[in-house]
Scaffold this motif. Structure first.
Motif, PDB file in Angstrom:
ATOM      1  N   ASP A 121      49.867  28.762  -3.203  1.00 19.44           N
ATOM      2  CA  ASP A 121      50.506  28.348  -1.954  1.00 19.44           C
ATOM      3  C   ASP A 121      51.680  29.274  -1.626  1.00 19.44           C
ATOM      4  O   ASP A 121      52.499  29.586  -2.500  1.00 19.44           O
ATOM      5  CB  ASP A 121      50.986  26.896  -2.038  1.00 19.44           C
ATOM      6  CG  ASP A 121      51.329  26.363  -0.667  1.00 19.44           C
ATOM      7  OD1 ASP A 121      50.403  26.000   0.084  1.00 19.44           O
ATOM      8  OD2 ASP A 121      52.533  26.346  -0.309  1.00 19.44           O
TER       9      ASP A 121
ATOM     10  N   GLY B 186      54.274  28.729  -0.353  1.00 20.85           N
ATOM     11  CA  GLY B 186      55.562  28.105  -0.625  1.00 20.85           C
ATOM     12  C   GLY B 186      56.038  28.215  -2.052  1.00 20.85           C
ATOM     13  O   GLY B 186      57.169  27.816  -2.362  1.00 20.85           O
ATOM     14  N   GLU B 187      55.208  28.726  -2.951  1.00 20.94           N
ATOM     15  CA  GLU B 187      55.653  28.807  -4.342  1.00 20.94           C
ATOM     16  C   GLU B 187      55.286  30.096  -5.076  1.00 20.94           C
ATOM     17  O   GLU B 187      55.780  30.318  -6.185  1.00 20.94           O
ATOM     18  CB  GLU B 187      55.127  27.612  -5.153  1.00 20.94           C
ATOM     19  CG  GLU B 187      53.632  27.611  -5.406  1.00 20.94           C
ATOM     20  CD  GLU B 187      53.240  26.581  -6.506  1.00 20.94           C
ATOM     21  OE1 GLU B 187      54.114  25.978  -7.133  1.00 20.94           O
ATOM     22  OE2 GLU B 187      52.019  26.409  -6.715  1.00 20.94           O
TER      23      GLU B 187
ATOM     24  N   GLU C 153      58.110  32.531  -6.230  1.00 20.31           N
ATOM     25  CA  GLU C 153      58.938  31.972  -7.310  1.00 20.31           C
ATOM     26  C   GLU C 153      58.138  31.978  -8.618  1.00 20.31           C
ATOM     27  O   GLU C 153      58.670  32.312  -9.677  1.00 20.31           O
ATOM     28  CB  GLU C 153      59.342  30.537  -6.926  1.00 20.31           C
ATOM     29  CG  GLU C 153      60.400  29.946  -7.830  1.00 20.31           C
ATOM     30  CD  GLU C 153      60.791  28.545  -7.366  1.00 20.31           C
ATOM     31  OE1 GLU C 153      60.290  28.089  -6.309  1.00 20.31           O
ATOM     32  OE2 GLU C 153      61.596  27.906  -8.077  1.00 20.31           O
TER      33      GLU C 153
END
Lengths: 270, 270, 270
Positions: free
Chosen positions: A49, A51-52, A55
């Motif tokens: 994703d 969004g991750e 990181e």
């Protein structure tokens, strides 16, 4: 140092370091990629994703990008995470599955090469030729290209995009700058199991997550997969077939030792 | 009644009721989760589209939410289906895979706990500590946390969020309210196969779909997985490795009997 | 020509032609579908992004549409690629997994039948009855419908939607126009492994990619799966269970010969 010795040493290092290998890969063989990563002694994490991913990769020692079942969502994640990995000096191993079969795959592969700049590109002969801009056919995700000029193709592409190029086929070819070798391990039966190419890519990432010599890491991944294929094939008893072979691939990678690599690894220098 | 007897009885009930277990889970180990659900005698269904999950769960006896490869689409489905399940009294087993590895995972896990209120949370020591708000590291999806204070962590979290907490590790810990036990089954080799944690979660859901005592259901799922791991490990002959072990896990769960549970199950009460 | 002889001949043709079979299928059993396609001698490709599916299917000899884990994105891809395949005369094998379990699945199945017009529909008794508009229950993706009137249901549906209908169950039923037969291969243990239905669908597509007689292709796929199930079951030694059985399914399909088909295939004409 001798390349075979280097490969066998890197297996020791891999098992000590247990590198975390972040994958964005296809949903067909993702379980096999996770299990082969564990079998060799590394640690897999799959996350795609947007969004991750940036990181997640920050904690990884290597990144796999595999476009086997690419989609508009995962393409953006691959580009973003690939850039992040490169910015942090994390090796990126790119598997351009099925490139040339569709315009989307070709455009995506070119974009990843241009915007990310992979550390290693591993594909079959059709895939690598298509990436090199040569005329080649591909049957879905299977190679139908002539392997005769593979060394030249790999060498030229490696110099042009400044990375390691690994072609897996009857003989495997590894090229980087002026370096070039062939690896003569493996068995034809491996093409009758899905994911042996994807697993070779994951193994390359495992080794590259534990060494700074990407050429040797690519050779180590390809050789480990090929040797495992040979050992799994040899283990088959009458009545055993492709399902048993597939299971034994994992047994063989799991049991791989530096001694087995030195004994069974076949490198042809050019 | 004695917990071990209760677990062995619940295996009989499970095989009679054949509960339907709805999963929203990751694409890495989803096939393993489906096969382990069938192997123990339950019935799996996987569905994650927001347009059907609430309807699908209405017919289910338990729900698994597993964030192993979460994405923006599946997160919304998980929250919606989790609420629906709870509203209908269907147990929800939550597996916070890799929580703490990224902000997205941590936020999603917190949201599911807050908005859904799971019946059981199963994770490794790193995951449960992070959910408990404690300082803990995680390596991708693998635990690197100290297990010494696990019982206290599990007990506190179980009371605070009012659910069953199951930590799987060298010894497994199950906590609910004032109840606490350790299960001393399993084998270290299980961590070398992807999905043993996910499969334990699925097995918990299978048992919870057939009993009203979630504490006992969680203990049963964890013990079944651990025992299967021991039996699969014992079955390995020289030359057999991790691929064979993985296959035998399914053999062992499939062959699990109430007698085998009573004979092999090891519970430590505290 | 005798149907059994036709089936055994089509296995020879399949292995010569090695048809490319494009799948849009679920992420639960996709690896099994790819491996069974390879095991029988065909070539799988999985691609589901709307940006490439029409181009990919153009090179394929057959298309599988399987709604096991459908979502809003893949539904549109299925309809588009299905239309493209039909326009090019490529057979489309549709597996309406779990139809009737949710309104989304039922609406999607109806839409695919109406807009694509599949060449073959393969399902269990619940799924086919629901598609036929009859009153039937389904437990997630598992059939709970009475099999007594299966032949009539299959025959009527085949005539109404003008395609081959294949129902897999205790006895399998194949219908097209006035043609109807039962296949009495298989073993009950197959329902304890996820994906045996999906794999039967993939095998049908492999055969239909190598023959113009879809009735015979559907019968061949269903019989191959059933025979493999019998052979895998017979191979089990004491202590071996469902994991071993699953592996041997692939061994058995891989080793399937025209002789084994003629020897073991059981067709009941009506």
């Amino acid at each position: 140092m001798d390349l075979l010795q280097k490969i066998s040493d890197s297996l020791v290092t891999l098992k000590e370091k247990k590198p975390l290998v972040h994958h964005i890969t296809n949903y067909v063989t993702v379980n096999d990629c996770a299990n082969i990563t564990l079998a060799i002694g590394a640690s897999p994490v799959m996350a795609d994703d947007i969004g991750e991913v940036e990181e997640m990769v920050s904690f990884a020692s290597a990144l796999v990008l595999n476009i086997g079942t690419l989609n508009s969502r995962s393409i953006e994640s691959m580009v973003a995470v690939g850039k992040k990995a490169r910015a942090k000096g994390i090796p990126v191993v790119f598997d351009p599955v099925g490139v040339g079969a569709t315009a989307l795959r070709t455009a995506t592969a070119k974009r990843i090469i241009r915007e990310v700049g992979p550390t290693v590109i591993r594909g079959n002969m059709s895939e690598i030729k298509i990436i090199a801009g040569l005329d080649a056919d591909i049957k879905g995700v299977d190679s139908v290209a002539d392997e005769a000029d593979g060394a030249q193709v790999a060498g030229n592409l490696a110099q042009r995009v400044d990375c390691v190029v690994a072609i897996t086929g009857q003989q495997d070819i590894i090229a980087q700058g002026e370096r070039l070798c062939r690896i003569d391990n493996g068995h034809a039966i491996m093409s009758q199991v899905t994911g042996t190419g994807c697993m070779a890519t994951s193994l390359i990432a495992c080794y590259c997550g534990a060494t700074d010599d990407w050429f040797s890491g690519a050779a180590a991944g390809v050789m480990t997969m090929g040797l495992a294929g040979e050992l799994a094939r040899q283990s088959l008893k009458p009545g055993e077939g492709i399902g048993t072979f597939r299971m034994r691939l994992f047994d063989a990678v799991w049991a791989m030792t530096p001694e087995a690599v030195r004994k069974g690894g076949r490198i042809i220098h050019e």
